[in-house]
Design an enzyme around this catalytic site. Structure first.
Site, short mmCIF file in Angstrom:
data_model
loop_
_atom_site.label_atom_id
_atom_site.label_comp_id
_atom_site.label_asym_id
_atom_site.label_seq_id
_atom_site.Cartn_x
_atom_site.Cartn_y
_atom_site.Cartn_z
N TYR A 1 -24.53 27.65 -39.69
CA TYR A 1 -25.18 26.45 -40.21
C TYR A 1 -26.42 26.75 -41.06
O TYR A 1 -27.39 25.99 -41.06
CB TYR A 1 -25.53 25.49 -39.05
CG TYR A 1 -24.31 25.11 -38.23
CD1 TYR A 1 -23.29 24.34 -38.78
CD2 TYR A 1 -24.15 25.55 -36.91
CE1 TYR A 1 -22.16 24.01 -38.04
CE2 TYR A 1 -23.03 25.23 -36.17
CZ TYR A 1 -22.04 24.46 -36.74
OH TYR A 1 -20.91 24.14 -36.02
N GLY B 1 -17.74 27.66 -33.29
CA GLY B 1 -18.25 27.94 -34.63
C GLY B 1 -19.48 28.83 -34.51
O GLY B 1 -19.46 30.03 -34.75
N CYS C 1 -41.16 22.22 -52.64
CA CYS C 1 -42.26 21.27 -52.76
C CYS C 1 -42.15 20.21 -51.68
O CYS C 1 -41.72 19.09 -51.95
CB CYS C 1 -42.24 20.62 -54.13
SG CYS C 1 -42.60 21.81 -55.38
N ARG D 1 -32.57 24.04 -41.02
CA ARG D 1 -32.47 23.68 -39.60
C ARG D 1 -33.82 23.38 -38.94
O ARG D 1 -33.87 22.66 -37.96
CB ARG D 1 -31.69 24.73 -38.81
CG ARG D 1 -30.23 24.81 -39.28
CD ARG D 1 -29.34 25.67 -38.38
NE ARG D 1 -29.09 25.04 -37.10
CZ ARG D 1 -29.67 25.36 -35.97
NH1 ARG D 1 -30.55 26.34 -35.94
NH2 ARG D 1 -29.38 24.71 -34.88
N GLY E 1 -18.94 24.32 -29.26
CA GLY E 1 -20.24 23.89 -28.75
C GLY E 1 -20.96 24.89 -27.86
O GLY E 1 -22.00 24.57 -27.27
N1 LLP Z 1 -15.33 21.24 -33.36
C1 LLP Z 1 -15.81 20.09 -33.84
C2 LLP Z 1 -14.96 18.92 -33.90
C3 LLP Z 1 -17.14 20.02 -34.27
O1 LLP Z 1 -17.61 18.88 -34.72
C4 LLP Z 1 -17.96 21.17 -34.21
C5 LLP Z 1 -19.33 21.14 -34.68
C6 LLP Z 1 -17.38 22.36 -33.73
C7 LLP Z 1 -16.07 22.35 -33.30
C8 LLP Z 1 -18.15 23.65 -33.64
O2 LLP Z 1 -19.25 23.56 -32.79
P1 LLP Z 1 -20.13 24.88 -32.47
O3 LLP Z 1 -19.26 25.80 -31.68
O4 LLP Z 1 -20.51 25.47 -33.78
O5 LLP Z 1 -21.29 24.36 -31.73
N2 LLP Z 1 -25.47 21.54 -38.02
C9 LLP Z 1 -25.74 21.60 -36.60
C10 LLP Z 1 -24.49 21.78 -35.78
C11 LLP Z 1 -23.46 20.69 -36.03
C12 LLP Z 1 -22.20 20.89 -35.27
C13 LLP Z 1 -21.16 19.96 -35.76
N3 LLP Z 1 -19.89 20.10 -35.16
C14 LLP Z 1 -26.72 22.74 -36.35
O6 LLP Z 1 -27.14 23.39 -37.30
O7 LLP Z 1 -27.12 22.97 -35.23
#
Ligand code: LLP
Length: 432
Positions: free
Chosen positions: A391, A293, A362, A331, A249
Site C-alpha cells: 500500500y 496482501g 506543499c 499512509r 487482513g
Molecule cells: N481481500 C479483500 C476483499 C480486501 O478488500 C483486501 C484489502 C484484501 C483481501 C487484502 O487485505 P490485506 O491482507 O492486505 O490486509 N490501504 C490500506 C489497506 C486497505 C485494505 C483494503 N482491502 C492500508 O494502507 O492500510
C-alpha cells in the site's frame, strides 16, 4: 535488529536488504526508491500456500491481493509460485493479463464494477467474479447471456464482525459499502436469485473482515458464520456452495512492539474451526481461499530517500526533510500509520534522536512520521523507511506533479528494475 527480518548492517555500517547494500542501491538507481526483496515475497507466499495445503488437506489456495502491490513482475512472481490473484479493477486485471498470469486463477473484486470491467473479465477468462450487490448480479447475468457464457461467481458477504475494535464485536457491520448483509436476509435473497440465473454459477462465498488484524478470534468467528450460512443455503435451497474465501487482513510488524501471529498459526486455528463446524453441520468441507496482501509484501519492501533540509525548531521538534513523502507513501497522512526508519549509511549507530520526517509536498501534513527514533540525519544522508512494501507504491500519486519512484527488486544479492522511475515526459503524457 531492525523491524524486518531481511534487513542487516554490513561492514561499512550500511543497511542491507536481502544482502544488498541500500546505499549502493540509492547511488545506482537514485531516490526516492522502492526496494522489494523478492526472496522474502516468495518465502511468504510459500509459507501461506504450504500451510493452507497442509491444514486443508490440499483443498485450498492463496489468492494474493494485488491491491497491496501490483506490477507485471509481481504478477509473474505470484504465477511462478503457483498462487492465484485477487484483482479489484480492470487495471489490475490488465496488469495480470499482460504479465501472462493464468486468468483462471484470478478472483475479480470490487464494490462498483462497471459493465466494461465485467465484460473484460468474462472475455479474458477470469476464474470467478466476486459479486458485491444485486445490480451487479443482474448486469453480469445480462452480459454473460449476451456472450453466451456462464459467469462463475462468489458473493461477498458481510459476516457481521468488526475486527477493529479492542475486543471484536459481532454487530455494526451492516454499515459497510462492501457486500451483502446476512442479518437482513439480503445475502440469502441474493443466493436465491443467483440459483435461478441461467448464465451465472455460484461457486463460492467470500468475506473479508478488515486489515492489519493481530487477533485470530475474529477470523475464527467469521469462518463459523460463513459455514453456518452455507449450511442454511443447503438446508433451505438444496444447493451446497462449493467454495469459501476467507479474505485477507493478517497483521504485520511495522514497529518493534507489534507482535503478529505467524501465518501458520492462523491457518491451523482457523482450519480447526472449519473442520469442527463442518462436522457439526454435516457439511462437506468447502474449498478454501485466502487473500493475503499486506502480509506477503509489506515487510519485503523499504523506501529509500535522500535527506535535504534539516530544521531544528528549539523546544518544538526537528524536521528532517526527504525527497519523497505523501506522494509515494500516503499512509501517514491518511491513517497516521507508523513506520520505523533508519539512516541507511549510519545503520550501525544508535538511533538517539527523535525527529519528524517530512515529505517534499506543499502540505503541512505531508509527513512520513513524527517522533521517530533516528540516527543523526544530515543533508545527503540516505533514509530507509521500513516495511513499506504494501500500500505504498500501489497508493502513490503524482501530487505536485512528482514523478513516481522506480521499484527495484533484489534477489540473491542482485538488484534489477521492475518498474521504471517516471520521466518528466510521463508527467505530461496525457496532457492535451
Ligand atoms: N481481500 C479483500 C476483499 C480486501 O478488500 C483486501 C484489502 C484484501 C483481501 C487484502 O487485505 P490485506 O491482507 O492486505 O490486509 N490501504 C490500506 C489497506 C486497505 C485494505 C483494503 N482491502 C492500508 O494502507 O492500510
Amino acid at each position: 535488529m531492525y523491524v524486518s527480518e531481511n534487513l542487516n548492517v554490513n561492514e561499512k555500517g550500511n543497511l542491507t536488504i536481502g544482502g544488498v547494500d541500500t546505499v549502493a542501491l540509492a547511488e545506482e538507481y537514485g531516490t526516492p526508491l522502492y526496494v522489494m526483496d523478492e526472496d522474502l515475497i516468495r518465502s511468504n507466499l510459500r509459507r501461506f500456500h504450504e500451510s493452507i495445503k497442509k491444514c486443508y488437506r490440499g483443498r485450498g489456495e492463496v489468492h494474493y491481493a494485488s491491491k497491496a502491490f501490483s506490477c507485471m513482475e509481481m504478477c509473474r512472481i505470484v504465477a511462478s509460485e503457483g498462487d492465484g490473484l485477487d484483482a479489484v479493477s480492470i487495471g489490475e486485471l490488465y496488469t495480470a493479463l499482460k504479465a501472462g498470469f493464468p486468468m483462471e486463477k484470478v478472483g475479480f473484486h470490487g464494490n462498483n464494477k462497471s459493465d466494461e470491467e465485467l465484460a473484460f473479465a468474462l472475455d479474458n477468462g477470469v476464474g470467478h467474479i466476486i459479486v458485491d450487490n444485486i445490480s451487479e448480479l443482474e448486469r453480469l447475468e445480462k452480459i454473460a447471456s449476451s456472450k453466451n457464457k456462464t459467469a462463475h461467481i462468489m458473493f461477498r458477504i458481510k459476516p457481521g464482525i468488526d475486527a477493529h475494535t479492542h475486543q471484536f464485536v459481532m454487530t455494526g457491520q451492516i454499515d459497510s459499502k462492501f457486500g451483502f448483509a446476512l442479518e437482513t436476509g439480503e445475502a440469502f435473497e441474493a443466493v436465491k436469485k443467483a440459483l435461478s440465473c441461467k448464465n451465472v454459477k455460484l461457486v463460492g462465498l467470500h468475506c473479508h473482515i478488515g486489515s492489519q488484524i493481530f487477533d485470530i478470534a475474529p477470523f475464527e468467528a467469521a469462518a463459523k458464520v460463513m459455514l453456518e450460512f452455507i449450511a442454511k443455503i443447503r438446508d433451505e435451497l438444496g444447493y451446497t456452495v462449493p467454495g469459501l474465501n476467507l479474505g485477507g487482513g493478517f497483521g504485520i510488524k511495522y514497529l518493534e512492539e507489534h507482535d503478529p501471529v505467524p501465518f501458520e498459526q492462523y491457518m491451523e486455528r482457523v482450519s480447526a474451526v472449519v473442520a469442527e463446524e463442518c462436522g457439526k453441520l454435516n457439511l462437506e468441507q468447502p474449498y478454501i481461499y485466502i487473500e493475503p496482501g499486506r502480509s506477503i509484501v509489506a515487510s519485503a519492501g523499504i523506501t529509500l530517500y535522500t535527506v535535504g533540509a534539516r530544521k531544528e525548531i528549539p523546544d518544538i521538534r526537528t524536521y528532517v526533510s526527504v525527497d519523497g513523502g505523501m506522494a509515494d507513501n500516503p499512509r501517514y497522512i491518511l491513517y497516521q500509520s507508523e513506520y520505523e526508519a533508519v539512516v541507511a549509511n549510519k545503520a550501525g549507530e544508535e538511533r538517539n534522536e527523535k525527529v519528524t520526517i517530512a515529505g517534499r509536498c506543499c502540505e503541512s501534513g505531508d509527513l512520513i512520521g513524527e517522533n521517530m527514533p533516528l540516527q543523526h540525519a544530515e543533508s545527503g544522508d540516505i533514509i530507509a523507511v521500513l516495511a513499506t512494501g504494501a500500500y505504498n507504491y500501489s497508493m502513490s500519486s503524482n501530487y505536485n506533479r512528482l514523478q513516481k519512484p522506480a521499484v527495484v527488486m533484489v534477489s540473491e544479492g542482485k538488484s534489477r528494475i521492475v518498474v521504471k522511475r517516471e520521466s518528466l515526459d510521463d508527467i505530461i503524457k496525457n496532457d492535451v
